[in-house]
Scaffold this motif. Structure first.
Motif, PDB file in Angstrom:
ATOM      1  N   THR A 389      13.438   5.891  -7.137  1.00 26.97           N
ATOM      2  CA  THR A 389      13.057   6.798  -6.056  1.00 26.97           C
ATOM      3  C   THR A 389      12.615   8.122  -6.659  1.00 26.97           C
ATOM      4  N   SER A 468      10.560   5.546  -1.187  1.00 29.23           N
ATOM      5  CA  SER A 468      10.535   6.952  -0.799  1.00 29.23           C
ATOM      6  C   SER A 468      10.715   7.027   0.710  1.00 29.23           C
ATOM      7  N   ASP A 470      10.783   9.893   3.551  1.00 33.95           N
ATOM      8  CA  ASP A 470      10.506  11.304   3.788  1.00 33.95           C
ATOM      9  C   ASP A 470      10.777  11.656   5.237  1.00 33.95           C
ATOM     10  N   THR A 507       6.967   3.420   1.182  1.00 38.31           N
ATOM     11  CA  THR A 507       7.169   4.751   1.746  1.00 38.31           C
ATOM     12  C   THR A 507       7.482   4.618   3.229  1.00 38.31           C
ATOM     13  N   ASN A 606       2.812   7.381  -2.527  1.00 33.20           N
ATOM     14  CA  ASN A 606       3.506   8.652  -2.606  1.00 33.20           C
ATOM     15  C   ASN A 606       2.645   9.756  -3.174  1.00 33.20           C
TER      16      ASN A 606
END
Length: 606
Positions: A389, A468, A470, A507, A606
């Motif tokens: 990550t 990832s 977010d 993601t 990403n």
């Protein structure tokens, strides 16, 4: 009344959605004393709120793993103490955190301008791996990062070029080359005259010109690692593409980069010099600070040296490669060619993930991480799973407006057994992730060397899958709204191509009250699009099953996608032939890459 299901357990699906409305005066407890006032201000700043109650949890207010690292660093700065992410999880309110860190060790020295700078400026920890990879194959575009924008209206191309030069002047790293001295990479910062002479700027006449710029590598020892292309796609419409090597930029740099270019263009189009707010430090100052304050990984008494001991214990003996079921054998040398698909985590599932995270004292990232580990284990029949990550590495406030390579990579290792409950795995993942975040300063390259990981041109070391998650509260509600600059409208767009730095990169962006946009970039050396579409649906199916019954065994969680389940039932009763492996056609919520041409743009890499 507490809703129960047929088994007498809490029926989470029947629970009402929580209402996080405007905080009433009854819910608000103001700070007492200078420390609480300062930390409350940091909480509000990191979360983007006007104020916070000192008795309300950071995570109840929308905090996540990424913002937790930022908050820990800034709280340590204002209190003059060492504050870790684990401290925040154990004491998530302002009042609890101030009490918990009282008497803790002194905070690290702040990042300031280095005066004087050494004759040979070192590269940052994150830049070291980029430099060595570039020396090995400078023509490879694997570590190219792209930022694109559609410009609609009357464009002054000369003003735009000058604006780009203004930004190159503002950010030293954009006019830096990285030659080696005695085998070690260094930074050589050039003046504006050199930058203007060597600016890689061109107006192209076809999309092929954009692709050529995006897919050509950089010789970072000799060249500026920044190029710009401009394409007039039709009357009154242009495509702007900035391509940077990862050694000078990361994903979070794209915001400051494009913002500064737009700001500079607005001034130049009016015949003015842009009036930027001065940058507190430059990237070279940050790199020098890392080496002076965090120290050398080989020095056991340094900050990163002590952290490296954790990684040696945690990752020693990790299998070299996790072989996912692929459509083709792994080539001897990976081409880094990639493609992407988009998919969506439905709103109801996203809310259940958040509720489960709150119940177990986790973040959404940790829940998604645990579910992905289960999926990889089920796909490979492996019980030792490593997932990489990225972490932003921008805890200090002075780094927010900067372009540079700050990101580091953490490797999160999980050992799974089919009969363990998902709730049990969540507890283990929580501890693993918190320990990793607490030792996040060690450069990935040093970890690879310390554990003796195999280096191969065929696969990434330590972990071949990256995740990832977010937090983007504005996504889908104007996160990338067009900006008007005089008679010109600027709208950010997806870059033209994707590169696969690993076998698979996933993601997910969490969005309050909405579906969560998600995407995957995958290596076309290994996988077909249909296989990845099915992979995405398996991921969603497993996420739904695991979060619906966290006390159930992970090996019993629903794994088949809808078509496979139906086909398997028919097959087992003799009514149909066996299902077609990897047939992901028509999977709800998953967009094929070909759909992008129809305007179904989503999350890229990403």
């Amino acid at each position: 009344e507490v809703p129960l299901n047929s088994a007498g357990k809490l029926d989470r699906k029947a629970l009402p959605a929580p209402d996080f409305g405007t905080m009433s005066e009854e819910d608000y407890t103001g700070p007492e004393g200078d420390d609480e006032t300062a930390v409350a201000r940091v909480f509000a700043d990191v979360l983007g709120l006007d104020r916070v109650s000192v008795t309300t949890s950071f995570f109840d207010l929308g905090g996540n793993s990424l913002s937790a690292m930022r908050l820990a660093a800034r709280t340590g700065e204002v209190l003059g103490a060492t504050v870790s992410v684990r401290d925040l999880f154990d004491a998530p309110t302002v009042r609890e955190l101030v009490t918990a860190v009282a008497g803790a060790g002194e905070a690290l020295a702040p990042i300031t301008q280095a005066d004087p700078r050494p004759d040979h400026i070192p590269v940052s920890f994150a830049q070291q791996r980029m430099w060595f990879m570039n020396q090995f194959d400078p023509d490879a575009p694997t570590y190219n990062i792209q930022a694109g924008a559609k410009l609609t209206g009357d464009l002054d191309t000369d003003a735009l070029r000058q604006a780009v030069l203004d930004v190159v002047e503002r950010h030293e790293v954009l006019r830096t080359t990285f030659p080696g001295v005695d085998g070690d990479p260094t930074q050589v910062i050039h003046d504006l005259e050199w930058a203007a002479e060597h600016l890689d700027w061109a107006i192209v006449d076809s999309e092929a010109g954009l692709m050529e710029a995006a897919t050509r590598g950089f010789v970072v020892a000799e060249q500026s690692a920044f190029r710009v292309r401009l394409l007039r796609s039709q009357q009154g419409e242009w495509i702007f593409l900035a391509v940077l090597h990862h050694i000078v930029s990361d994903g979070e740099s794209m915001g400051p980069l494009l913002t500064d270019i737009v700001t500079a263009y607005a001034a130049r189009a009016q015949g003015h010099t842009p009036a930027f707010a001065p940058l507190p430090v430059q990237f070279a100052d940050y790199a020098i600070w890392q080496h002076e304050v965090l120290g050398d990984p080989q020095d056991q008494d340094s900050v990163v040296g002590r952290q490296l001991e954790y990684w040696e214990d945690q990752l020693m003996g990790l299998p070299d490669v996790l072989e996912l079921p692929a459509d083709r054998p792994r080539p001897v040398t990976a081409s880094a060619k990639g493609a992407s698909i988009d998919f969506t985590v439905p709103r109801a599932l996203g809310e259940r993930i958040e509720q489960l995270a709150a119940e177990y004292g986790l973040t959404s990232f940790m829940v998604v991480h645990a579910a992905l580990a289960v999926l990889l284990s089920r796909l490979t029949a492996a019980d030792d799973i490593a997932i990489a990550t990225p972490i932003a590495g921008r805890g200090d406030r002075v780094l927010d407006p900067m372009v540079g390579m700050f990101v580091n990579t953490l490797v999160l290792r999980s050992e799974l057994e089919p009969m363990m409950a998902f709730s049990e795995l969540l507890e283990e993942v929580r501890e693993t992730d918190l320990d990793a975040f607490a030792n996040a300063d060690v450069p990935f390259e040093a970890v690879v060397d310390a554990v003796g990981a195999v280096r191969s041109q065929a696969f990434a070391p330590l972990a071949q899958v990256m995740l990832s998650v977010d937090h983007n509260p504005a996504a889908g509600a104007g996160a990338q709204q067009p900006v008007d600059v005089g008679s010109l409208t600027v709208e950010q767009i997806e870059p033209p191509t994707a590169f696969a730095q690993r076998d698979l990169s996933i993601t997910v962006r969490t969005v309050a009250g909405r579906d969560w946009p998600a995407g995957m970039v995958y290596a076309t050396d290994l996988f077909n699009e249909a296989t990845m579409v099915t992979f995405a649906q398996r991921f969603l199916t497993l996420l739904d099953s695991l979060t619906d019954d966290p006390d159930g065994a992970i090996g019993a969680a629903q794994f088949l996608v809808a078509q496979e389940h139906s086909s398997l039932v028919d097959w087992s009763s003799g009514q149909s032939t066996a299902p077609v492996p990897g047939d992901g056609g028509g999977v709800p919520g998953v967009a094929h890459s070909g759909d992008r041409a129809n305007g179904n743009d989503g999350v890229s890499d990403n």
